[in-house]
Design a protein around this motif. Structure first.
Motif, short mmCIF file in Angstrom:
data_model
loop_
_atom_site.label_atom_id
_atom_site.label_comp_id
_atom_site.label_asym_id
_atom_site.label_seq_id
_atom_site.Cartn_x
_atom_site.Cartn_y
_atom_site.Cartn_z
N HIS A 78 -2.99 4.73 15.55
CA HIS A 78 -3.52 3.62 14.57
C HIS A 78 -2.35 3.24 13.67
O HIS A 78 -1.61 4.12 12.83
CB HIS A 78 -4.53 4.47 13.69
N HIS A 80 -0.12 -0.58 12.24
CA HIS A 80 -0.63 -2.09 11.85
C HIS A 80 0.74 -2.78 12.03
O HIS A 80 1.77 -2.66 10.90
CB HIS A 80 -0.97 -2.25 10.39
N HIS A 233 -11.60 0.37 11.64
CA HIS A 233 -11.85 1.19 10.89
C HIS A 233 -13.18 1.69 10.30
O HIS A 233 -14.09 0.87 10.71
CB HIS A 233 -11.26 0.57 9.55
N HIS A 272 -9.58 6.67 10.29
CA HIS A 272 -9.94 7.33 9.16
C HIS A 272 -11.01 8.24 9.28
O HIS A 272 -10.93 9.51 9.23
CB HIS A 272 -9.95 6.08 7.96
N ASP A 323 -0.71 4.64 10.51
CA ASP A 323 -1.30 3.68 9.56
C ASP A 323 -0.27 3.12 8.71
O ASP A 323 -0.62 2.68 7.53
CB ASP A 323 -2.61 4.37 8.84
ZN LIG Z 1 -5.45 1.01 9.27
#
Ligand SMILES: [Zn+2]
Ligand SMILES: O=c1[nH]c(=O)c2nc[nH]c2[nH]1
Length: 435
Positions: A78, A80, A233, A272, A323
């Motif tokens: 995960h 971005h 998410h 998450h 993340d």
């Molecule tokens: Zn994220």
């Protein structure tokens, strides 16, 4: 590129990997203080004590990597892409951080030249940290997703990514429509899914910003293109969860917003899950989907303590994510350490050994993404590897030279290793960093 008839190379190194899951198998860690990995055409053909592999392959040229640690390449499940340049927006909870830090930067990705630069920064950061495979949250702009796949192809990264889609509550320029989400997704899948090392991930940002129409468009892509992955998410922040509850009054819980659309399955990775209900955990386990645990992000955004024990007890698969840019950098060594800290500190936390941390950073990701040719050094898998070789005079070098066992050295790598210690990275046998 490696040709199909290339000569084998025998790598000599202290290596460690987890061919099994240490949460379910007691002897999951395989540590070789003087190990040998025979690699041909990018694939590991034999692995074990160096002396044994050498005896069976006396003519193979040897690459000597002794002095450091050789590990399977890290798998970040995960992270971005459009947020690499906004790492460090500390001190804000999720929804404020999105408004003030992430979304203004994500809007800049409409500019293709800007997006190309971000793709270079981002993939350079991943590979520089020893990451060889990543499930990447893409951009809201199709052109920027093309730019990402182009850069992934150029560098050799194993990339799973896609167009991020939303139609409410972000910023107007990041919104789309269900029809456009489907059409652009379809075109990107046809261009990139299965091209080289690239795979596509259908990616609604989160239910807060995705109407049922958008989620249905995502489900249509999943139906029309079996084999594409799904990511989003879930249950990150209490204010986010309450907002989703208000937006989907008919849903049983947050997960149900995806479940009802048919988006929860073996190829789903949900980031998450800090605040799950028991029902959500049992549904995730039944569908064999993955929770991507992002401990630095959970700490930086104050999202909470990840209930690892409840995931394991429920049988939910867990992997690790950096993340970026809610997280603080690309290193899965740091994520492992932060996971260890948080489990130590929380009531009922799971004590995490070096084997657990290595598994979470490698094989767990391969399992999450259903990539059985990556994640460990078992013969038949691709040679995706990271060589940690700290500079002389650094504390990690001192520990490596005096470690009582490879496992102690591995613990030190998680405790104090950084991207500065990554000397060389291979993907499918190709050197993608160092020499
Ligand atoms: Zn994220
Ligand atoms: O940590 C997060 N980062 C994001 O960019 C995001 N978008 C929705 N939910 C999110 N959580």
């Amino acid at each position: 590129m490696t040709s199909p008839t290339s000569a084998p190379t025998l790598y000599r190194a202290t290596y460690l990997h987890t061919p099994r899951n240490p949460f379910t198998h007691p002897d999951a860690l395989d540590a070789q203080s003087d190990g040998g990995l025979l690699v041909q055409d990018g694939v590991i053909r034999a692995a074990g004590p160096f002396a044994d592999i050498r005896a069976a392959h006396p003519d193979a040229p040897v690459t000597d990597l002794r002095g450091g640690l050789l590990l399977p390449g890290f798998i970040d499940t995960h992270v971005h892409y459009p947020q690499v340049r906004v790492i460090g927006g500390l001190g804000l909870p999720l929804l404020d951080w999105l408004d003030q830090c992430a979304l203004p930067e994500e809007a800049r990705m409409a500019d293709l030249a800007y997006a190309r630069g971000v793709a270079r920064d981002f993939i350079g950061g991943l590979i520089g940290a020893g990451t060889t495979t990543a499930l990447v949250f893409g951009s809201h702009f199709a052109g920027a997703v093309d730019a990402f796949f182009e850069e992934a192809t150029r560098t050799g990264l194993r990339a799973v990514t896609g167009l991020v889609v939303s139609d409410r509550l972000l910023r107007g320029e990041l919104h789309t429509t269900p029809q456009r989400a489907y059409d652009e997704g379809r075109a990107l899948i046809e261009r990139w899914h299965g091209a080289g090392r690239n795979l596509y991930a259908v990616t609604p940002r989160f239910s807060l910003s995705a109407s049922e129409g958008i989620l249905d468009a995502c489900a249509a892509l999943m139906r029309d293109f079996p084999g594409v992955r799904f990511t989003s998410h879930v249950n990150e922040n209490t204010r986010e969860i309450q907002t989703v509850r208000d937006l989907f009054p008919g849903a049983r819980d947050y997960l149900d917003t995806y479940e009802r659309a048919g988006l929860v399955g073996r190829h789903s990775v949900l980031a998450h899950n800090v605040h799950p209900t028991d029902r959500e955990l049992s549904v995730m386990a039944a569908h064999r989907c993955t929770a991507a645990h992002c401990p630095c992000s959970n700490s930086a955004l104050g999202s909470g303590f990840f209930p690892l024990r409840r995931h394991l007890d429920a049988g939910v698969h867990v992997s690790l994510g950096s993340d970026v840019g809610g997280g603080t950098g690309f290193s899965l060594l740091k994520e492992g350490l932060q996971a260890h800290f948080m489990q130590n500190l929380m009531p009922g936390g799971v004590p995490l050994s070096p084997a657990h941390l290595l598994y979470l950073a490698t094989l767990a990701g391969a399992e999450a993404l259903d990539l059985p040719h990556t994640g460990s050094f078992e013969p038949g898998r691709a040679f995706d590897a990271v060589h940690l070789n700290p500079a002389p005079g650094t504390p990690l070098d001192a520990v490596f030279r005096h470690a009582a066992s490879p496992e102690r050295a591995l613990a030190a790598a998680f405790a104090t290793g950084t991207p500065a210690d990554v000397a060389r990275v291979w993907i499918g046998g190709d050197t993608v960093l160092g020499s």
